[in-house]
Design a protein around this motif. Structure first.
Motif, PDB file in Angstrom:
ATOM      1  N   ARG A 249       0.928  -1.336   0.032  1.00  0.00           N
ATOM      2  CA  ARG A 249      -0.164  -0.070   0.011  1.00  0.00           C
ATOM      3  C   ARG A 249       0.906   1.313  -0.104  1.00  0.00           C
ATOM      4  NH1 ARG A 249      -5.169  -1.636   4.054  1.00  0.00           N
ATOM      5  NH2 ARG A 249      -6.002  -2.961   2.554  1.00  0.00           N
ATOM      6  N   GLY A 252       1.940   1.815  -3.577  1.00  0.00           N
ATOM      7  CA  GLY A 252       1.008   2.401  -4.304  1.00  0.00           C
ATOM      8  C   GLY A 252       1.098   3.744  -4.233  1.00  0.00           C
ATOM      9  N   ILE A 253       1.311   4.382  -3.149  1.00  0.00           N
ATOM     10  CA  ILE A 253       1.248   5.896  -2.788  1.00  0.00           C
ATOM     11  C   ILE A 253       2.541   6.465  -3.444  1.00  0.00           C
ATOM     12  CG2 ILE A 253       1.457   7.836  -1.403  1.00  0.00           C
ATOM     13  CD1 ILE A 253      -0.006   5.646   0.647  1.00  0.00           C
ATOM     14  N   ARG A 256       2.127   6.463  -7.207  1.00  0.00           N
ATOM     15  CA  ARG A 256       1.185   7.590  -7.831  1.00  0.00           C
ATOM     16  C   ARG A 256       2.055   8.845  -7.743  1.00  0.00           C
ATOM     17  NH1 ARG A 256      -2.362   8.493 -10.630  1.00  0.00           N
ATOM     18  NH2 ARG A 256      -3.884   7.062  -9.606  1.00  0.00           N
ATOM     19  N   ASN A 302      -3.446   1.737  -4.810  1.00  0.00           N
ATOM     20  CA  ASN A 302      -3.794   3.116  -5.221  1.00  0.00           C
ATOM     21  C   ASN A 302      -3.667   3.307  -6.513  1.00  0.00           C
ATOM     22  OD1 ASN A 302      -3.983   5.661  -4.334  1.00  0.00           O
ATOM     23  ND2 ASN A 302      -1.804   6.253  -5.006  1.00  0.00           N
TER      24      ASN A 302
END
Length: 372
Positions: A249, A252-253, A256, A302
Motif C-alpha cells: 500500500r 502504491g502511494i 502515484r 492506489n
C-alpha cells in the motif's frame, strides 16, 4: 535459487564470513539427501514391518547405534567434528582435498548460534525471530545440534533467500544486492528494445516529493514507471497480510507520486523526452510495483498494478511455454510409448510481434500464467 533476488556468487555474512553461495546450497542439498535416505526412508521401512511409529523410530535408532551411527531423533557432534565431516563437500579444482575455511563458512551460513542469540536477548537488542528452517544447524557452545526431521524437509532455495534477506537483513552487502535486482530487471527491458533510465530524480517541483525512481522503461511512446520491492518469502498469513497492508500500500502511494512526476517531466523537459525517445505530446505513462514475491499479483494498490519480477522476466524473455507441467507430460509420453516425441513446444506470448502495446497487454491480462 531465484536469480531475481540479486545474489552474487559470494555473499558476506554478518560475522564477516565470505561464503561461496553454490557450495552453501550444495551442502544443504547433500544434508537433505542424507537425512532422507538414512532417517526417513529407514523409518518407513521399519514402520512397514511393525506398524507402530514409536517402535519404528526406536528400531532405526538402535540399528544405527549397532553400527556406531547416531540415528536418534536429535543428533549432535562437536562443532569441529562437523566442520571436518563436510570437508569433502568443499572439494574443487583449487582445493582438491577440500578447504577447511570454506567448510567453516558453510556452517556459519546455516548456523543459529545460541550464545549470540542469548546475548541479544539479555542486552535487549531488537531481534528478528527466524524460523528453524532458515538456520537449521544449531550451535550450542562447542556442539552442533541437528534435527533430522527438520533437515529432511528443507526447501533450500526458499530458506536460503530468507536466511539472507530476512534474518540476515543487516548485512553490508544487502544494498548491493537490491541494486543488482533493479539493474538485472533494467537489463532485461533493454534487451527487448526499451530505453531504460535508472535511479532517476525529476527536476520538477514534484521531483523532490516523488524521490528516486528505480526504473523508467520506454518503448513505442509507452513509458513504464517501476517501483522495485525486494523482500523475502513469507511463510505465515501474518507476514503475507502485513506485506499487503504496509509495504504494497505504501508502494502504491509512492508509484502515484512518481508517475505524476514523470508526466510533469515529460511535459516540461524536452531533453528528458528525447532521452526516453518519446515522440508524441501525450505518451501513455503506466506505473507498476515490481516485487520479488508473487503475493497479491495483479491486485491494484492506489490504482497501480502489483506484478512479480519473475513474471516480468518471463514475459520479456518470452519463454512462458516452459511453465507447462513437464513431469506430467513426460509421464504421459512414457505411458504412450512416445518418449522420443516428448518436447516443450515453443510458442510466443506476442502473436503480433513484440512491442510496447503487446507487452502491456501480456502483463495487464496476466497471459504469462495462462496455460493455452
Amino acid at each position: 535459487m531465484p536469480l531475481h533476488y540479486g545474489l552474487s556468487e559470494f555473499v558476506t555474512l554478518n560475522n564477516g564470513f565470505k561464503v561461496d553461495l553454490f557450495q552453501a546450497l550444495l551442502a544443504q542439498e547433500l544434508m537433505v539427501a542424507f537425512y532422507i535416505k538414512d532417517y526417513v526412508e529407514a523409518f518407513y521401512e521399519e514402520y512397514a514391518e511393525v506398524q507402530n511409529w514409536e517402535q519404528a523410530a526406536g528400531l532405526v535408532a538402535m540399528k544405527g547405534a549397532a553400527k556406531g551411527q547416531n540415528r536418534f531423533p536429535i543428533t549432535w557432534s562437536l562443532w569441529n567434528e562437523k566442520v571436518r565431516s563436510i570437508l569433502g563437500w568443499t572439494v574443487s579444482n583449487d582445493f582438491p582435498s577440500g578447504n577447511i575455511n570454506t567448510a567453516k563458512s558453510i556452517l556459519a551460513f546455516w548456523e543459529l548460534d545460541m550464545k549470540k542469540f542469548s546475548k541479544q536477548l539479555i542486552d535487549g537488542l531488537p531481534i528478528d525471530h527466524q524460523q528453524l528452517t532458515e538456520r537449521p544447524i544449531i550451535k550450542i557452545g562447542n556442539h552442533c545440534i541437528l534435527l533430522p526431521w527438520l533437515m529432511s524437509t528443507q526447501i533450500t532455495s526458499l530458506n536460503s533467500v530468507n536466511n539472507l534477506r530476512r534474518f540476515g537483513n543487516q548485512r553490508k552487502s544487502l544494498k548491493d544486492e537490491t541494486t543488482r535486482i533493479e539493474n538485472q530487471l533494467g537489463d532485461a527491458f533493454e534487451k527487448k528494445g526499451f530505453t531504460v533510465v535508472r535511479n532517476f530524480t525529476a527536476g520538477s517541483p514534484f521531483g523532490s516529493d516523488a524521490g528516486e525512481i528505480d526504473l523508467i522503461c520506454a518503448l513505442n511512446n509507452i513509458v513504464i514507471v517501476i517501483e522495485v520491492k525486494s523482500t523475502f518469502y513469507r511463510t505465515t498469513k501474518k507476514e503475507v497480510f502485513y506485506h499487503r497492508d504496509k509495504t504494497l500500500r505504501k508502494a502504491g502511494i509512492q508509484v502515484r507520486k512518481k508517475v505524476d512526476a514523470v508526466k510533469t517531466e515529460l511535459e516540461i523537459d524536452t531533453t528528458f523526452r528525447h532521452r526516453l525517445q518519446v515522440t508524441i505530446d501525450s505518451p501513455q505513462v503506466v506505473g507498476w510495483i515490481a516485487d520479488t514475491s508473487t503475493e497479491f499479483d495483479h491486485d491494484l494498490f492506489n490504482g497501480f498494478t502489483k506484478v512479480s519480477i519473475e513474471e516480468l522476466l518471463i514475459a520479456l524473455a518470452d519463454n512462458a511455454h516452459y511453465l507447462c507441467n513437464q513431469e506430467q507430460m513426460l509421464s504421459s509420453s512414457f505411458d504412450s510409448d512416445k518418449q522420443d516425441g516428448f518436447r516443450t513446444v515453443k510458442s510466443s506470448l506476442y502473436h503480433n510481434g513484440f512491442s510496447g502495446d503487446e507487452f502491456l497487454r501480456v502483463i495487464e491480462q496476466s497471459l504469462v500464467w495462462r496455460n493455452e
